[in-house]
Design a protein around this motif. Structure first.
Motif, PDB file in Angstrom:
ATOM      1  N   ASN A   1      52.782 -13.855  -7.313  1.00  0.00           N
ATOM      2  CA  ASN A   1      53.315 -12.790  -6.652  1.00  0.00           C
ATOM      3  C   ASN A   1      52.422 -11.261  -6.797  1.00  0.00           C
ATOM      4  O   ASN A   1      51.806 -10.969  -6.110  1.00  0.00           O
ATOM      5  N   LEU A   2      52.539 -11.629  -8.526  1.00  0.00           N
ATOM      6  CA  LEU A   2      52.173  -9.876  -8.642  1.00  0.00           C
ATOM      7  C   LEU A   2      50.595  -9.760  -8.930  1.00  0.00           C
ATOM      8  O   LEU A   2      49.946  -8.831  -8.349  1.00  0.00           O
ATOM      9  N   ARG A   3      49.953 -10.915  -9.039  1.00  0.00           N
ATOM     10  CA  ARG A   3      48.345 -10.964  -9.097  1.00  0.00           C
ATOM     11  C   ARG A   3      48.036 -11.200  -7.755  1.00  0.00           C
ATOM     12  O   ARG A   3      46.677 -10.640  -7.779  1.00  0.00           O
ATOM     13  N   LEU A   4      48.282 -11.456  -6.881  1.00  0.00           N
ATOM     14  CA  LEU A   4      47.268 -11.292  -5.275  1.00  0.00           C
ATOM     15  C   LEU A   4      47.985 -10.012  -4.798  1.00  0.00           C
ATOM     16  O   LEU A   4      46.997  -9.327  -4.271  1.00  0.00           O
ATOM     17  N   GLU A   5      49.323  -9.394  -5.408  1.00  0.00           N
ATOM     18  CA  GLU A   5      49.529  -7.671  -4.940  1.00  0.00           C
ATOM     19  C   GLU A   5      47.897  -7.511  -6.066  1.00  0.00           C
ATOM     20  O   GLU A   5      47.198  -5.719  -5.640  1.00  0.00           O
ATOM     21  N   LEU A   6      47.716  -7.357  -7.528  1.00  0.00           N
ATOM     22  CA  LEU A   6      46.722  -7.167  -7.862  1.00  0.00           C
ATOM     23  C   LEU A   6      45.521  -7.345  -7.233  1.00  0.00           C
ATOM     24  O   LEU A   6      43.886  -6.439  -7.015  1.00  0.00           O
ATOM     25  N   ASP A   7      45.289  -8.499  -6.666  1.00  0.00           N
ATOM     26  CA  ASP A   7      44.009  -9.198  -6.192  1.00  0.00           C
ATOM     27  C   ASP A   7      43.899  -7.909  -4.410  1.00  0.00           C
ATOM     28  O   ASP A   7      42.779  -7.433  -4.159  1.00  0.00           O
ATOM     29  N   ASN A   8      44.964  -7.723  -3.488  1.00  0.00           N
ATOM     30  CA  ASN A   8      45.163  -6.381  -2.516  1.00  0.00           C
ATOM     31  C   ASN A   8      44.341  -5.021  -2.820  1.00  0.00           C
ATOM     32  O   ASN A   8      43.666  -5.219  -2.194  1.00  0.00           O
ATOM     33  N   ILE A   9      45.277  -5.142  -4.561  1.00  0.00           N
ATOM     34  CA  ILE A   9      44.259  -3.843  -4.328  1.00  0.00           C
ATOM     35  C   ILE A   9      42.591  -3.519  -4.807  1.00  0.00           C
ATOM     36  O   ILE A   9      41.848  -3.165  -4.705  1.00  0.00           O
ATOM     37  N   ASP A  10      42.629  -4.704  -5.899  1.00  0.00           N
ATOM     38  CA  ASP A  10      41.463  -4.441  -6.184  1.00  0.00           C
ATOM     39  C   ASP A  10      40.561  -4.979  -5.118  1.00  0.00           C
ATOM     40  O   ASP A  10      39.335  -4.363  -4.213  1.00  0.00           O
ATOM     41  N   ASN A  11      40.382  -5.139  -3.813  1.00  0.00           N
ATOM     42  CA  ASN A  11      39.880  -5.504  -2.603  1.00  0.00           C
ATOM     43  C   ASN A  11      40.071  -4.227  -1.664  1.00  0.00           C
ATOM     44  O   ASN A  11      38.980  -3.801  -1.370  1.00  0.00           O
ATOM     45  N   LYS A  12      41.152  -3.169  -1.469  1.00  0.00           N
ATOM     46  CA  LYS A  12      40.769  -2.021  -1.354  1.00  0.00           C
ATOM     47  C   LYS A  12      39.966  -1.313  -2.162  1.00  0.00           C
ATOM     48  O   LYS A  12      39.190  -0.545  -1.419  1.00  0.00           O
ATOM     49  N   ILE A  13      40.349  -2.026  -3.273  1.00  0.00           N
ATOM     50  CA  ILE A  13      39.551  -0.454  -4.082  1.00  0.00           C
ATOM     51  C   ILE A  13      37.876  -0.564  -4.384  1.00  0.00           C
ATOM     52  O   ILE A  13      36.620  -0.301  -3.836  1.00  0.00           O
ATOM     53  N   ALA A  14      37.537  -2.110  -3.587  1.00  0.00           N
ATOM     54  CA  ALA A  14      35.897  -2.633  -4.063  1.00  0.00           C
ATOM     55  C   ALA A  14      35.407  -1.726  -2.278  1.00  0.00           C
ATOM     56  O   ALA A  14      34.769  -1.344  -2.138  1.00  0.00           O
ATOM     57  N   LYS A  15      36.580  -2.067  -1.072  1.00  0.00           N
ATOM     58  CA  LYS A  15      36.146  -1.857  -0.143  1.00  0.00           C
ATOM     59  C   LYS A  15      35.730  -0.555  -0.072  1.00  0.00           C
ATOM     60  O   LYS A  15      34.829   0.518   0.844  1.00  0.00           O
ATOM     61  N   LEU A  16      36.704   0.589  -0.787  1.00  0.00           N
ATOM     62  CA  LEU A  16      36.065   2.180  -0.511  1.00  0.00           C
ATOM     63  C   LEU A  16      35.277   2.419  -1.643  1.00  0.00           C
ATOM     64  O   LEU A  16      34.279   3.415  -1.067  1.00  0.00           O
ATOM     65  N   ILE A  17      34.794   1.754  -2.255  1.00  0.00           N
ATOM     66  CA  ILE A  17      33.448   2.389  -3.147  1.00  0.00           C
ATOM     67  C   ILE A  17      32.374   1.587  -2.481  1.00  0.00           C
ATOM     68  O   ILE A  17      31.557   2.524  -2.291  1.00  0.00           O
ATOM     69  N   LEU A  18      32.553   0.853  -1.184  1.00  0.00           N
ATOM     70  CA  LEU A  18      31.273   0.079  -0.508  1.00  0.00           C
ATOM     71  C   LEU A  18      31.681   1.758  -0.099  1.00  0.00           C
ATOM     72  O   LEU A  18      29.572   2.245   0.622  1.00  0.00           O
ATOM     73  N   GLN A  19      32.265   2.042   0.525  1.00  0.00           N
ATOM     74  CA  GLN A  19      31.942   3.169   1.921  1.00  0.00           C
ATOM     75  C   GLN A  19      31.660   4.501   1.130  1.00  0.00           C
ATOM     76  O   GLN A  19      30.838   5.173   1.534  1.00  0.00           O
ATOM     77  N   ARG A  20      31.663   4.602  -0.223  1.00  0.00           N
ATOM     78  CA  ARG A  20      31.780   5.961  -1.170  1.00  0.00           C
ATOM     79  C   ARG A  20      30.083   5.700  -1.439  1.00  0.00           C
ATOM     80  O   ARG A  20      29.165   6.863  -0.939  1.00  0.00           O
ATOM     81  N   ILE A  21      29.745   4.722  -1.290  1.00  0.00           N
ATOM     82  CA  ILE A  21      28.132   4.240  -1.148  1.00  0.00           C
ATOM     83  C   ILE A  21      27.125   4.434  -0.134  1.00  0.00           C
ATOM     84  O   ILE A  21      26.556   5.345  -0.818  1.00  0.00           O
ATOM     85  N   GLU A  22      27.943   4.349   0.503  1.00  0.00           N
ATOM     86  CA  GLU A  22      27.259   4.656   2.202  1.00  0.00           C
ATOM     87  C   GLU A  22      27.318   6.132   2.060  1.00  0.00           C
ATOM     88  O   GLU A  22      26.236   6.493   2.712  1.00  0.00           O
ATOM     89  N   ILE A  23      27.917   6.183   1.530  1.00  0.00           N
ATOM     90  CA  ILE A  23      27.446   8.130   1.618  1.00  0.00           C
ATOM     91  C   ILE A  23      27.029   8.690   0.668  1.00  0.00           C
ATOM     92  O   ILE A  23      26.519   9.559   1.338  1.00  0.00           O
ATOM     93  N   VAL A  24      27.462   8.303  -0.707  1.00  0.00           N
ATOM     94  CA  VAL A  24      26.162   8.676  -0.795  1.00  0.00           C
ATOM     95  C   VAL A  24      24.598   7.968  -1.503  1.00  0.00           C
ATOM     96  O   VAL A  24      23.827   9.511  -1.493  1.00  0.00           O
ATOM     97  N   LYS A  25      24.664   7.209   0.447  1.00  0.00           N
ATOM     98  CA  LYS A  25      22.955   7.286   0.601  1.00  0.00           C
ATOM     99  C   LYS A  25      22.026   8.100   1.794  1.00  0.00           C
ATOM    100  O   LYS A  25      22.050   8.307   1.169  1.00  0.00           O
ATOM    101  N   GLN A  26      23.618   8.623   2.279  1.00  0.00           N
ATOM    102  CA  GLN A  26      23.215   9.408   3.323  1.00  0.00           C
ATOM    103  C   GLN A  26      23.273  10.931   2.132  1.00  0.00           C
ATOM    104  O   GLN A  26      22.021  11.472   2.408  1.00  0.00           O
TER     105      GLN A  26
END
Length: 169
Positions: free
Chosen positions: A9-34
């Protein structure tokens, strides 16, 4: 192999956090491109050390439970990866055992380093920045100053390095 349910369960929580971090990094990259497009149009520098220091300082203040060194290391890499969508810098470094560490402390992993022994080796190359340790006996400092402007000083393991930015002609 039996895995503890709590561990799973704790690993699943970490996986969810990692997914959120990766999604935020992608959002950051899109803004950086602009931002990169605006910088290109206005012919602004892609590397703005004051902005990065502002980010590290703001995050250290907002999250005092995080070690400021951890914030700097993590966000240097996030910034470096994001900036790689704008430009990957070419950094000339004087051969010195701490030069690559100093380069990574400043620019993160997403840059190209070119080791040189003589300033003439880099004049003809497409170099964006020059990093030299102060402890090296360097006779051609005047020649550097005609092609590069001093941008900042960084200290690594008690060795001072000077970062020079190439003069745009």
């Amino acid at each position: 192999m039996i895995i503890n349910k709590n561990l799973t369960n704790l690993r699943l929580e970490l996986d969810n956090i990692d997914n959120k971090i990766a999604k935020l990094i992608l959002q950051r990259i899109e803004i950086v491109k602009q931002i990169g497009n605006i910088k290109k149009q206005e012919k602004n520098n892609f590397y703005v050390p004051e902005r990065e220091e502002e980010i590290f300082s703001r995050l250290s203040t907002l999250y005092p439970k995080l070690n400021p060194k951890i914030i700097k290391v993590i966000f240097t890499e996030i910034i470096s990866a994001s900036r790689s969508y704008e430009k990957i810098f070419n950094i000339a470094i004087k051969e010195h055992f701490l030069s690559k560490i100093a380069t990574q402390n400043i620019f993160g992993s997403f840059c190209n380093t070119h080791v040189f022994n003589n300033i003439n080796e880099i004049v003809s190359k497409d170099i964006d920045y020059l990093l030299i340790p102060l402890d090296v006996n360097y006779d051609n400092l005047v020649e550097i100053n005609s092609n590069f402007l001093l941008l900042k000083k960084i200290v690594v393991e008690n060795i001072e390095f000077y970062l020079f930015e190439k003069v745009q002609k």
